[in-house]
Scaffold this active site. Structure first.
Site, PDB file in Angstrom:
ATOM      1  CG  ASN A 208      79.565  44.849  36.577  1.00 20.60           C
ATOM      2  OD1 ASN A 208      80.280  44.086  36.791  1.00 20.60           O
ATOM      3  ND2 ASN A 208      79.037  45.025  35.831  1.00 20.60           N
ATOM      4  CG  ASP A 276      80.099  42.269  30.559  1.00 22.22           C
ATOM      5  OD1 ASP A 276      79.268  42.546  30.146  1.00 22.22           O
ATOM      6  OD2 ASP A 276      81.334  42.933  30.734  1.00 22.22           O
ATOM      7  CE  LYS A 342      76.182  46.719  24.761  1.00 22.33           C
ATOM      8  NZ  LYS A 342      76.009  45.695  25.989  1.00 22.33           N
TER       9      LYS A 342
HETATM   10  O1  C5P Z   1      78.693  46.466  27.080  1.00 22.97           O
HETATM   11  P1  C5P Z   1      78.385  47.257  28.241  1.00 22.97           P
HETATM   12  O2  C5P Z   1      78.135  46.309  29.319  1.00 22.97           O
HETATM   13  O3  C5P Z   1      79.484  48.335  28.302  1.00 22.97           O
HETATM   14  O4  C5P Z   1      77.064  47.961  27.939  1.00 22.97           O
HETATM   15  C1  C5P Z   1      76.487  48.652  28.801  1.00 22.97           C
HETATM   16  C2  C5P Z   1      75.004  48.719  28.515  1.00 22.97           C
HETATM   17  O5  C5P Z   1      74.196  47.423  27.980  1.00 22.97           O
HETATM   18  C3  C5P Z   1      74.139  49.275  29.538  1.00 22.97           C
HETATM   19  O6  C5P Z   1      73.065  50.016  29.083  1.00 22.97           O
HETATM   20  C4  C5P Z   1      73.824  47.937  30.335  1.00 22.97           C
HETATM   21  O7  C5P Z   1      72.642  47.909  31.042  1.00 22.97           O
HETATM   22  C5  C5P Z   1      73.472  47.071  29.048  1.00 22.97           C
HETATM   23  N1  C5P Z   1      73.856  45.514  29.326  1.00 22.97           N
HETATM   24  C6  C5P Z   1      72.929  44.622  29.352  1.00 22.97           C
HETATM   25  N2  C5P Z   1      73.192  43.274  29.628  1.00 22.97           N
HETATM   26  C7  C5P Z   1      74.718  42.649  29.766  1.00 22.97           C
HETATM   27  C8  C5P Z   1      75.570  44.012  29.580  1.00 22.97           C
HETATM   28  C9  C5P Z   1      75.017  45.012  29.671  1.00 22.97           C
HETATM   29  O8  C5P Z   1      71.672  44.962  29.336  1.00 22.97           O
HETATM   30  N3  C5P Z   1      74.800  41.498  29.653  1.00 22.97           N
END
Ligand code: C5P
Length: 400
Positions: A208, A276, A342
């Protein structure tokens, strides 16, 4: 500031000893008094005269110096300090400390004291990674001794790797944190930051876009309030902050492992931009271009969601879990839904449409989503966002 803090500075014999000269000046600039102790080997690297001149104090060198025993015994010397700082801590001195030896002034002082001790190791990379040194390190940590560094870098011996002594600003930050009386003193807080790199093969990865600037600023702001910060970071563009425990990782799975190893904590801030997906089976060797132009096909697997895993872990869940949301539209609606999905307590949402210039820029405009609703923060620097968030975390933990 370190006004009227008394520091007993033990200088052991390593090439990094020259940095202790600058450290003495910087400690005194901040108001600390420095009483230097040199090992025999240290005198090969720095002279007692220059150490004494910079410290504005007598240098202690010999266990059997009778005049000193009359003026101040070694027991007294070790107990009349607020902190004993060992810079550099050589492999040899660490080994003697770990086994409780008392065969020179430095090791005797360190054994005879109940004053807190902080060591700043410096040695050759192989000496540092040797199982014997790692055993000694674990023993010292178990004895409650604080350890600063070492860092990775090039060494005087021409090698490269971990073992290089932390620079003076980092040592000062650790000393200031030790004496800090901020509202987060004694609170252990986890921060994730930076991107993750998911290997395709040994030379390629997917990732990312993330500079790590916001996570780094948050870790620094929490440390400035006295928190003991564990900073788990992917490969970021900005250097890690001083005065925090840095754990470097590459992939999401490594990040999850490091996060779980850091628990229990009182608050966790997940600022990392975790990928992801990862490539389902990364190739062990470099994928070659195919003659005829056949393209490789990558199959993806889902990465663990670290924020969701920790938010929903049940017993041992940090009392305060903060996630981030980078959104390009309907920021509040999407971020509110994310908070529920979450299971975290707060979401720091930001609008990352390219025209905002936030991604990779120095400013941020965030909306804080809590169980009380959405709170719009004005556009400000990432440091200011971090300071405000850290103050909010301190306020919340205090009322618990
Ligand atoms: O689902 P998304 O990536 O938008 O969510 C962002 C939040 O989730 C951030 O706080 C990011 O650090 C955390 N995150 C995580 N592990 C993942 C994806 C996102 O801890 N695999």
């Amino acid at each position: 500031m370190l006004t009227s803090k008394r520091i007993l500075l033990v200088i052991a014999g390593g090439i990094a000893a020259y940095k202790s000269l600058d450290l003495i000046r910087r400690l005194r600039e901040r108001g600390a008094s420095v009483t230097p102790v040199l090992t025999k080997a240290a005198e090969e690297f720095v002279t007692p005269l220059s150490v004494s001149a910079l410290a504005g104090a007598k240098v202690y060198r010999d266990l059997f110096d009778l005049t000193d025993e009359a003026e101040m015994g070694h027991i007294e010397l070790s107990r009349s300090a607020d902190l004993i700082l060992v810079v550099p801590a050589t492999a040899d001195l660490m080994a003697r400390m770990a086994t409780g030896r008392a065969d020179d002034l430095a090791s005797t002082l360190l054994l005879a004291t109940d004053t807190p001790v902080m060591v700043v190791p410096a040695m050759n990379v192989r000496m540092w990674t040797h199982p014997a040194t790692q055993r000694n390190l674990a023993t010292l940590k178990g004895d409650g001794i604080a350890v600063v560094g070492p860092v990775e870098g090039s060494m005087a011996c021409g090698e490269f790797g971990p073992g290089r002594m932390s620079e003076v600003p980092e040592i000062l930050a650790a000393v200031e944190d030790f004496f800090a009386e901020g509202p987060l003193k004694g609170r252990r807080i986890l921060v994730t930051s930076g991107p993750t790199h998911e290997p395709i093969d040994p030379v390629r990865y997917i990732a990312n876009r993330s500079s790590g600037a916001q996570g780094t600023a948050i870790a620094a702001a929490l440390a400035a309030l006295g928190a003991e910060v564990v900073f788990v970071t992917g490969p970021a563009d900005v250097p890690s902050p001083a005065g925090v425990q840095v754990v470097k990782v590459q992939s999401a799975r490594e990040m999850l492992e490091a996060v779980q190893a850091a628990l229990p904590v009182e608050a966790a801030v997940f600022a990392a931009a975790v990928a992801d997906w990862r490539v389902a089976s990364a190739s062990g060797s470099k994928i070659k271009k195919q003659p005829g132009g056949a393209l490789p096909v990558l199959e993806f697997a889902e990465n663990p969601d670290i924020l969701a895993t920790v938010s929903q872990m049940g017993p041992g869940r940090p009392p305060l879990v903060v996630g981030f949301a980078a959104e390009t539209d309907d920021v509040v609606v999407n971020a509110t839904a994310k908070r529920a999905r979450k299971g975290c307590d707060w979401i720091v949402a930001n609008d990352v449409r390219p025209e905002t210039g936030i991604m990779g820029g120095s400013e941020n405009a965030v909306i804080l989503i809590t169980d009380q609703g959405a709170e719009d923060w004005p556009r400000m620097t990432k440091e200011a966002v971090a300071t405000r968030l850290a103050a909010r975390i301190a306020e919340t933990l205090e009322t618990e």
